[in-house]
Design a protein around this motif. Structure first.
Motif, PDB file in Angstrom:
ATOM      1  N   PRO A 143      19.890  41.078  56.144  1.00 40.19           N
ATOM      2  CA  PRO A 143      20.405  42.702  56.337  1.00 40.19           C
ATOM      3  C   PRO A 143      21.359  42.916  57.657  1.00 40.19           C
ATOM      4  CG  PRO A 143      17.767  41.804  55.477  1.00 40.19           C
ATOM      5  CD  PRO A 143      18.691  40.776  55.415  1.00 40.19           C
ATOM      6  N   SER A 144      21.193  41.430  58.485  1.00 39.06           N
ATOM      7  CA  SER A 144      22.372  41.093  59.812  1.00 39.06           C
ATOM      8  C   SER A 144      23.716  42.097  58.588  1.00 39.06           C
ATOM      9  CB  SER A 144      22.195  40.693  60.376  1.00 39.06           C
ATOM     10  OG  SER A 144      22.133  39.202  59.396  1.00 39.06           O
ATOM     11  N   LEU A 145      23.907  41.331  57.756  1.00 38.19           N
ATOM     12  CA  LEU A 145      25.030  41.413  57.100  1.00 38.19           C
ATOM     13  C   LEU A 145      25.236  42.882  56.671  1.00 38.19           C
ATOM     14  CD1 LEU A 145      25.505  37.379  56.314  1.00 38.19           C
ATOM     15  CD2 LEU A 145      26.607  38.489  58.265  1.00 38.19           C
ATOM     16  N   LEU A 146      24.724  42.623  56.046  1.00 37.89           N
ATOM     17  CA  LEU A 146      24.388  43.664  55.044  1.00 37.89           C
ATOM     18  C   LEU A 146      23.264  44.823  54.980  1.00 37.89           C
ATOM     19  CD1 LEU A 146      26.213  44.029  51.129  1.00 37.89           C
ATOM     20  CD2 LEU A 146      23.779  45.626  52.081  1.00 37.89           C
ATOM     21  N   PRO A 147      23.506  45.616  55.637  1.00 35.85           N
ATOM     22  CA  PRO A 147      22.370  46.409  56.162  1.00 35.85           C
ATOM     23  C   PRO A 147      21.372  47.068  55.052  1.00 35.85           C
ATOM     24  CG  PRO A 147      23.946  48.351  56.511  1.00 35.85           C
ATOM     25  CD  PRO A 147      24.691  46.919  56.295  1.00 35.85           C
ATOM     26  N   ALA A 148      20.083  47.548  55.550  1.00 32.67           N
ATOM     27  CA  ALA A 148      19.333  48.262  54.820  1.00 32.67           C
ATOM     28  C   ALA A 148      18.755  49.765  55.447  1.00 32.67           C
ATOM     29  CB  ALA A 148      18.033  47.543  54.426  1.00 32.67           C
ATOM     30  N   ARG A 149      18.226  50.029  54.360  1.00 34.68           N
ATOM     31  CA  ARG A 149      17.699  51.601  55.046  1.00 34.68           C
ATOM     32  C   ARG A 149      16.613  51.493  55.920  1.00 34.68           C
ATOM     33  NH1 ARG A 149      19.445  56.903  54.044  1.00 34.68           N
ATOM     34  NH2 ARG A 149      17.803  59.044  56.158  1.00 34.68           N
ATOM     35  N   TYR A 150      16.351  51.815  57.485  1.00 37.09           N
ATOM     36  CA  TYR A 150      15.971  52.221  58.174  1.00 37.09           C
ATOM     37  C   TYR A 150      14.947  53.360  58.043  1.00 37.09           C
ATOM     38  CZ  TYR A 150      13.255  52.393  62.654  1.00 37.09           C
ATOM     39  OH  TYR A 150      12.395  52.021  63.564  1.00 37.09           O
ATOM     40  N   ALA A 183      14.987  43.658  57.624  1.00 36.88           N
ATOM     41  CA  ALA A 183      15.146  44.310  59.416  1.00 36.88           C
ATOM     42  C   ALA A 183      15.770  42.814  59.333  1.00 36.88           C
ATOM     43  CB  ALA A 183      13.379  44.276  60.104  1.00 36.88           C
ATOM     44  N   PRO A 184      17.110  43.291  60.051  1.00 36.87           N
ATOM     45  CA  PRO A 184      17.700  41.957  60.575  1.00 36.87           C
ATOM     46  C   PRO A 184      17.081  41.478  61.721  1.00 36.87           C
ATOM     47  CG  PRO A 184      18.455  44.328  61.111  1.00 36.87           C
ATOM     48  CD  PRO A 184      17.365  44.620  60.168  1.00 36.87           C
ATOM     49  N   GLY A 185      17.275  39.805  61.539  1.00 39.94           N
ATOM     50  CA  GLY A 185      16.617  39.045  62.354  1.00 39.94           C
ATOM     51  C   GLY A 185      14.886  38.397  62.030  1.00 39.94           C
ATOM     52  N   GLU A 186      14.012  39.238  61.433  1.00 39.88           N
ATOM     53  CA  GLU A 186      13.109  38.849  60.576  1.00 39.88           C
ATOM     54  C   GLU A 186      12.817  37.835  59.251  1.00 39.88           C
ATOM     55  OE1 GLU A 186      10.262  43.063  61.753  1.00 39.88           O
ATOM     56  OE2 GLU A 186      10.553  42.433  60.056  1.00 39.88           O
ATOM     57  N   SER A 187      11.851  37.579  58.998  1.00 42.52           N
ATOM     58  CA  SER A 187      11.921  36.165  58.287  1.00 42.52           C
ATOM     59  C   SER A 187      10.362  36.280  57.471  1.00 42.52           C
ATOM     60  CB  SER A 187      11.851  34.527  58.265  1.00 42.52           C
ATOM     61  OG  SER A 187      12.306  34.139  57.132  1.00 42.52           O
ATOM     62  N   MET A 188      10.116  36.316  56.101  1.00 43.14           N
ATOM     63  CA  MET A 188       8.687  36.333  55.790  1.00 43.14           C
ATOM     64  C   MET A 188       8.356  35.160  54.762  1.00 43.14           C
ATOM     65  SD  MET A 188       7.221  40.564  55.937  1.00 43.14           S
ATOM     66  CE  MET A 188       6.689  41.223  57.745  1.00 43.14           C
ATOM     67  N   VAL A 189       7.737  35.387  54.188  1.00 44.83           N
ATOM     68  CA  VAL A 189       7.109  34.398  52.410  1.00 44.83           C
ATOM     69  C   VAL A 189       8.683  34.825  51.912  1.00 44.83           C
ATOM     70  CG1 VAL A 189       5.719  35.871  51.430  1.00 44.83           C
ATOM     71  CG2 VAL A 189       5.636  32.825  51.895  1.00 44.83           C
ATOM     72  N   GLY A 190       8.881  36.146  51.725  1.00 46.80           N
ATOM     73  CA  GLY A 190       9.220  36.143  50.425  1.00 46.80           C
ATOM     74  C   GLY A 190      11.114  35.572  50.715  1.00 46.80           C
ATOM     75  N   ASP A 191      11.654  35.727  52.034  1.00 48.49           N
ATOM     76  CA  ASP A 191      13.064  35.128  51.928  1.00 48.49           C
ATOM     77  C   ASP A 191      12.366  33.150  52.046  1.00 48.49           C
ATOM     78  OD1 ASP A 191      14.704  36.911  53.718  1.00 48.49           O
ATOM     79  OD2 ASP A 191      12.150  36.988  54.230  1.00 48.49           O
ATOM     80  N   ALA A 192      11.572  33.036  52.016  1.00 49.87           N
ATOM     81  CA  ALA A 192      11.333  31.761  51.899  1.00 49.87           C
ATOM     82  C   ALA A 192      11.295  31.158  50.527  1.00 49.87           C
ATOM     83  CB  ALA A 192      10.317  30.709  52.569  1.00 49.87           C
ATOM     84  N   TRP A 193      10.242  32.152  49.839  1.00 45.48           N
ATOM     85  CA  TRP A 193      10.427  31.701  48.684  1.00 45.48           C
ATOM     86  C   TRP A 193      12.219  31.653  47.636  1.00 45.48           C
ATOM     87  CZ3 TRP A 193       6.380  30.163  45.402  1.00 45.48           C
ATOM     88  CH2 TRP A 193       5.492  30.252  45.350  1.00 45.48           C
TER      89      TRP A 193
END
Length: 579
Positions: free
Chosen positions: A125-132, A296-306
């Motif tokens: 999301p920091s490179l290609l934004p999602a909708r907030y 969200a830019p800068g955040e990370s959750m378990v989905g990213d880890a998988w």
């Protein structure tokens, strides 16, 4: 070659659905009805000719952060070779804000001759934004749904997904895992993809009944589809993350989690994905709960880890993750709709592409709970939306095709079978740099016929794929063999054949030069039918647009081939007769 730029200019080569047209204006697999109506096709071609460029469109649209384009190319090239005509577009060509990206996709859907069937976003999301989206009491969530909502009605029409890579190294891992899953699935254990893991994290309230109902529905549908086992895990039964990891390391195709969660699954199922050791046996994770993925830019959750776990040579984790970016209370029944719709689509309705099963789940949610737009938008996909989910052990294919083909207009017959039985519905694609690109599905006899024109020597790539089919991928040599293939006489030489003018109404002059002695000129229409066959001498021939009987031929595209006295091809070119 995957299209990454807009081509300008005219080149008389190539086929569309068996009919030769201008390569630069190839408009995809148009219906035969439209192609046969020359009164429609010719004005279109002339309009394109007057502008000098045309957007061809694509079945598979990839929008990528510029720096990540080299890393996404291997997946783009594979999908293209399969028959999903692919276009990779850098953000610098579109714009980097959500409105510019949304408008680009909507324009593609509304105006491209080939509209996108899948959308892949490449970059964190920091490179290609999602909708907030801002909510009350300081809450918010993010979503990619707006990019696929081309009808501007909340509902996504295009199956979509994202590779949330922050770097080329992370993207290389995601691409490697996706390609291995699709092209070369791990088969030392032929049953791993037919095993399911279900997890219920009970909370001691009425929601537990909903969780268990969803688990039983998914397990029942999987069993009916041929799955061989289901590891049913539960907090109240004493199961935990260690048992989940042990099952995944042994090879599981799908993992379903139901229960409470935020950022990671709740204890005792909080996963340490980095500690897995499942190798190339990569599951799809269905986390139908609160926010366990983030855009969200800068955040990370378990989905990213998988999806980021492992390396290109030592993978682990998952090939894809379906989850939610939104958290709420009293919504177990809403997430239940997502789960029920997803597995109904995957196992009962033939929506075996991951993005289609994903949208089926979202549709169920919207149908039952249309006011819960936060959850509808909140569910997103980390992974390739065109990923064909293995629901059975892949079948090996036997494919019949010529060992070699000549560089000239021809019919190419392909027949596909498995263990002696014809395979219908297999996706077959033949491609050769920029001069041949054809695809289609086999009929009930396992056969498909292409009209192609490989204009030069080289290799024609043939790829056969389909649901639960182990892909067949080979190269067919293209070289000069002439019409009498058994002849051992050397070719006299190649000619250069040209027409002046190539676009004509009354007549055109064909000229040829080169070492070979031309003996015959054959002119065919767009269907491959011979309209004129004549002996020639010297180095030119004036064609007045008539057939062998002297009758004028209709406006359209014509293929001219020059042959020697032994019937071997010397050269070919294309003409357009105007009204």
């Amino acid at each position: 070659m995957v299209d990454t730029t807009v081509r300008v200019g005219i080149e008389l080569s190539g086929y569309v659905s068996g009919f030769p047209v201008w390569q630069s204006f190839r408009v995809g697999r148009l219906s035969q009805e439209v192609i046969m109506r020359r009164s429609l096709v010719l004005p279109l071609l002339l309009v394109l000719l007057s502008f000098g460029l045309a957007e061809e469109g694509a079945r598979y649209l990839i929008i990528s952060a510029d720096a990540l384009i080299p890393s996404i190319q291997p997946l783009a090239e594979w999908r293209h070779a399969q028959g999903l005509k692919t276009k990779v577009v850098p953000l610098s060509q579109i714009g980097t804000d959500t409105t510019a990206i949304k408008n680009y996709v909507r324009n593609a859907w509304s105006n491209w001759p080939i509209r996108p069937e899948y959308l892949l976003l490449v970059g964190s999301p920091s490179l290609l934004p999602a909708r907030y989206y801002s909510l009350q009491q300081g809450q918010s969530y993010t979503s990619d749904n707006i990019y696929a909502d081309v009808g501007d009605n909340i509902c996504a029409e295009i199956p979509y997904g994202r590779f949330p890579a922050k770097s080329a190294q992370q993207l290389d891992v995601m691409v490697a895992k996706t390609l291995a899953y699709s092209r070369n699935p791990e088969l030392t254990d032929t049953l791993w993809m037919r095993r399911l893991v279900t997890i219920v994290r009970e909370g001691g309230d009425s929601d537990d009944t909903i969780y268990w109902r969803d688990i039983r529905q998914a397990a029942s549908l999987a069993a009916s589809a041929g799955f061989v086992s289901c590891d049913s895990m539960s907090y109240y039964r004493g199961d935990n993350a260690t048992k989940v990891a042990t099952a995944i390391d042994a090879g599981r195709g799908i993992v379903l989690y139901r229960g409470a969660a935020v950022s990671n699954w709740y204890t005792p199922f909080q996963m340490n994905v980095a500690g897995l050791n499942n190798g190339w046996r990569l599951p799809i994770i269905c986390s139908f709960t609160c926010a366990t993925m983030t855009l969200a830019p800068g955040e990370s959750m378990v989905g990213d880890a998988w999806v980021k776990a492992g390396t290109v040579t030592a993978p682990k984790g998952a090939v894809a993750f379906v989850g939610n970016t939104h958290s709420d209370v009293n919504v177990a029944r809403v997430r239940s709709a997502m789960s029920r719709g997803f597995f109904t689509g995957l196992f009962s309705e033939g929506r075996h592409e991951l993005g289609k099963a994903f949208l089926r789940g979202k549709l169920q949610l919207y149908t039952e709970y249309p006011s819960y737009t936060r959850d509808y938008r909140g569910f997103n996909l980390f992974g390739d939306p065109a990923l064909d989910v293995w629901t059975s052990t892949p079948r090996r294919l036997q494919v019949e095709h010529p060992a070699t083909i000549p560089p000239e207009p021809q019919q190419l017959s392909i027949t596909v079978s498995s263990q002696g039985s014809p395979v219908s519905g297999a996706l077959v694609c033949v491609s050769m740099d920029s001069v041949v690109y054809e695809y289609g599905n086999t009929d009930s006899s396992g056969s498909i016929l292409f009209y192609i024109d490989p204009a030069h020597e080289g290799h024609l790539r043939l790829v056969v794929s389909g649901h639960n089919l182990y892909p067949y991928d080979t190269l067919i040599p293209v070289h000069e063999v002439g019409l009498a293939e058994e002849s051992s006489r050397p070719r006299p030489g190649l000619q250069r054949l040209s027409a002046s003018p190539a676009l004509f109404r009354r007549s055109t002059t064909l000229n040829w030069t080169g070492p070979g002695a031309a003996a015959a000129l054959v002119i065919r229409d767009a269907l491959g039918r011979v309209v004129l066959s004549t002996a020639v001498a010297g180095n030119s021939f004036e064609w007045k647009g008539t057939d062998d009987r002297g009758c004028p031929v209709p406006a359209g595209v014509y293929v001219c081939t020059l042959k020697d006295s032994g019937g071997r091809l010397l050269a070919s070119t294309r003409l357009l007769r105007l009204d």
